[in-house]
Scaffold this active site. Sequence first.
Site, PDB file in Angstrom:
ATOM      1  N   SER A 141      -4.326  -3.814   3.565  1.00 30.13           N
ATOM      2  CA  SER A 141      -5.283  -2.787   3.998  1.00 30.13           C
ATOM      3  C   SER A 141      -6.560  -3.485   4.434  1.00 30.13           C
ATOM      4  O   SER A 141      -6.917  -4.550   3.896  1.00 30.13           O
ATOM      5  CB  SER A 141      -5.597  -1.836   2.837  1.00 30.13           C
ATOM      6  OG  SER A 141      -6.671  -0.986   3.185  1.00 30.13           O
ATOM      7  N   TYR A 154      -8.157  -0.554  -5.799  1.00 28.90           N
ATOM      8  CA  TYR A 154      -7.189  -0.531  -4.690  1.00 28.90           C
ATOM      9  C   TYR A 154      -7.448  -1.696  -3.735  1.00 28.90           C
ATOM     10  O   TYR A 154      -6.517  -2.424  -3.342  1.00 28.90           O
ATOM     11  CB  TYR A 154      -7.298   0.803  -3.955  1.00 28.90           C
ATOM     12  CG  TYR A 154      -6.528   0.872  -2.665  1.00 28.90           C
ATOM     13  CD1 TYR A 154      -5.172   1.166  -2.646  1.00 28.90           C
ATOM     14  CD2 TYR A 154      -7.166   0.640  -1.442  1.00 28.90           C
ATOM     15  CE1 TYR A 154      -4.468   1.231  -1.446  1.00 28.90           C
ATOM     16  CE2 TYR A 154      -6.471   0.701  -0.238  1.00 28.90           C
ATOM     17  CZ  TYR A 154      -5.121   0.992  -0.248  1.00 28.90           C
ATOM     18  OH  TYR A 154      -4.435   1.047   0.937  1.00 28.90           O
TER      19      TYR A 154
HETATM   20  P1  NAP Z   1       1.832   7.882   1.568  1.00 30.02           P
HETATM   21  O1  NAP Z   1       1.948   8.723   2.784  1.00 30.02           O
HETATM   22  O2  NAP Z   1       1.111   8.397   0.371  1.00 30.02           O
HETATM   23  O3  NAP Z   1       3.308   7.403   1.143  1.00 30.02           O
HETATM   24  C1  NAP Z   1       3.448   6.578   0.013  1.00 30.02           C
HETATM   25  C2  NAP Z   1       4.873   6.124  -0.086  1.00 30.02           C
HETATM   26  O4  NAP Z   1       4.979   5.187  -1.181  1.00 30.02           O
HETATM   27  C3  NAP Z   1       5.839   7.255  -0.400  1.00 30.02           C
HETATM   28  O5  NAP Z   1       7.048   6.972   0.269  1.00 30.02           O
HETATM   29  C4  NAP Z   1       6.016   7.167  -1.916  1.00 30.02           C
HETATM   30  O6  NAP Z   1       7.260   7.678  -2.387  1.00 30.02           O
HETATM   31  C5  NAP Z   1       5.966   5.657  -2.089  1.00 30.02           C
HETATM   32  N1  NAP Z   1       5.605   5.196  -3.443  1.00 30.02           N
HETATM   33  C6  NAP Z   1       4.492   5.466  -4.152  1.00 30.02           C
HETATM   34  N2  NAP Z   1       4.546   4.849  -5.353  1.00 30.02           N
HETATM   35  C7  NAP Z   1       5.736   4.185  -5.399  1.00 30.02           C
HETATM   36  C8  NAP Z   1       6.395   3.383  -6.363  1.00 30.02           C
HETATM   37  N3  NAP Z   1       5.818   3.116  -7.555  1.00 30.02           N
HETATM   38  N4  NAP Z   1       7.600   2.862  -6.061  1.00 30.02           N
HETATM   39  C9  NAP Z   1       8.200   3.126  -4.873  1.00 30.02           C
HETATM   40  N5  NAP Z   1       7.634   3.885  -3.912  1.00 30.02           N
HETATM   41  C10 NAP Z   1       6.415   4.410  -4.178  1.00 30.02           C
HETATM   42  O7  NAP Z   1       1.111   6.482   1.916  1.00 30.02           O
HETATM   43  P2  NAP Z   1       0.837   5.729   3.315  1.00 30.02           P
HETATM   44  O8  NAP Z   1      -0.511   6.115   3.774  1.00 30.02           O
HETATM   45  O9  NAP Z   1       1.994   5.825   4.205  1.00 30.02           O
HETATM   46  O10 NAP Z   1       0.685   4.234   2.757  1.00 30.02           O
HETATM   47  C11 NAP Z   1       1.722   3.274   2.875  1.00 30.02           C
HETATM   48  C12 NAP Z   1       1.095   1.911   2.622  1.00 30.02           C
HETATM   49  O11 NAP Z   1       0.057   1.679   3.584  1.00 30.02           O
HETATM   50  C13 NAP Z   1       0.441   1.777   1.241  1.00 30.02           C
HETATM   51  O12 NAP Z   1       0.675   0.484   0.722  1.00 30.02           O
HETATM   52  C14 NAP Z   1      -1.035   1.950   1.542  1.00 30.02           C
HETATM   53  O13 NAP Z   1      -1.855   1.316   0.593  1.00 30.02           O
HETATM   54  C15 NAP Z   1      -1.137   1.297   2.909  1.00 30.02           C
HETATM   55  N6  NAP Z   1      -2.316   1.722   3.662  1.00 30.02           N
HETATM   56  C16 NAP Z   1      -2.483   3.016   4.040  1.00 30.02           C
HETATM   57  C17 NAP Z   1      -3.633   3.373   4.735  1.00 30.02           C
HETATM   58  C18 NAP Z   1      -3.902   4.790   5.173  1.00 30.02           C
HETATM   59  O14 NAP Z   1      -5.034   5.091   5.606  1.00 30.02           O
HETATM   60  N7  NAP Z   1      -2.936   5.702   5.109  1.00 30.02           N
HETATM   61  C19 NAP Z   1      -4.597   2.411   5.031  1.00 30.02           C
HETATM   62  C20 NAP Z   1      -4.386   1.094   4.632  1.00 30.02           C
HETATM   63  C21 NAP Z   1      -3.238   0.759   3.955  1.00 30.02           C
HETATM   64  P3  NAP Z   1       7.445   9.260  -2.743  1.00 30.02           P
HETATM   65  O15 NAP Z   1       7.605   9.974  -1.408  1.00 30.02           O
HETATM   66  O16 NAP Z   1       8.685   9.308  -3.567  1.00 30.02           O
HETATM   67  O17 NAP Z   1       6.217   9.693  -3.474  1.00 30.02           O
END
Ligand code: NAP
Length: 248
Positions: A143, A157
């Site tokens: 991130s 985080y």
């Molecule tokens: P999201 O929409 O909240 O989706 C999270 C995903 O992770 C879901 O598939 C969830 O599964 C899964 N998950 C959560 N805890 C888990 C665990 N303990 N074991 C296995 N799976 C788990 O998040 P996102 O925004 O797509 O984020 C994906 C990645 O990108 C993350 O690492 C996040 O930190 C990073 N990121 C996101 C952003 C942003 O602005 N969105 C920015 C920078 C980095 P379930 O569906 O079963 O809950």
Amino acid sequence: MSKTILITGGSRGIGRETARLCGERGWSVAINYVSNENAAAETVALVEAAGGKAVALAGDVAQEKDVIAMFSQTVTAFGPITGVVNNAGIVGEKSSVADFSVERMRKIFDTNTLGAYLVAREAARLMPLSKGGQGGSIVNMSSRAAALGSAHEYVDYAGSKGAVDTLTTGLSNELAGDGVRVNAVRPGLIETEIHASGGQPGRAERVGALTPMKRAGTATEVAEAVVWLLSDASSYVTGTFLDVSGGR
Ligand code: NAP
């Protein structure tokens, strides 16, 4: 060339879009999720509709036995793994460091850091040519927060992602001569459900407006970068960081 890709946290958000784009390339995708079985099933259907093969695998990345199982189930379903997207991640509620509970910090570091390292370890045991693997590409989901620090929001985080950056540098050096590339993508503010899960549903739109591009990004825009790093088009790229953040 066909590939077998394991995506942790593949059921929603960035992981889902990455799975769908892998499907468009005709690749086989194992979609890990922790609890949302319906979302994982929808993602399987999206991948299949796009032209790929998919299977949904329940498992918590913070649990060693679950991580070992998701790798072996992927191999059973589709054969040797040639790509891993180390993507599962969570945020906490908006808070300052002085107010963090130890339980909150444990949960963040267990999922985002220990989880990422466990997934990377299994990949490092299976994918290198010297270990009988076929080589391939590991993409770690970091991130921009790792560099920005996320003051008064979630410094835990941000730190958990700083460790993912270090993992990327170290593991890429370990595996570069053994057929496996390791890179990280560092998204900025991306429209997904992660912001609502941290109690700030409008965050991406609100803070995205303050970036040089004056908007939040989409999960698809991040997924495009991930799929390029998974693909053979990035064959001389390892140990690097691709910011997908609208200039912030
Ligand atoms: P999201 O929409 O909240 O989706 C999270 C995903 O992770 C879901 O598939 C969830 O599964 C899964 N998950 C959560 N805890 C888990 C665990 N303990 N074991 C296995 N799976 C788990 O998040 P996102 O925004 O797509 O984020 C994906 C990645 O990108 C993350 O690492 C996040 O930190 C990073 N990121 C996101 C952003 C942003 O602005 N969105 C920015 C920078 C980095 P379930 O569906 O079963 O809950």
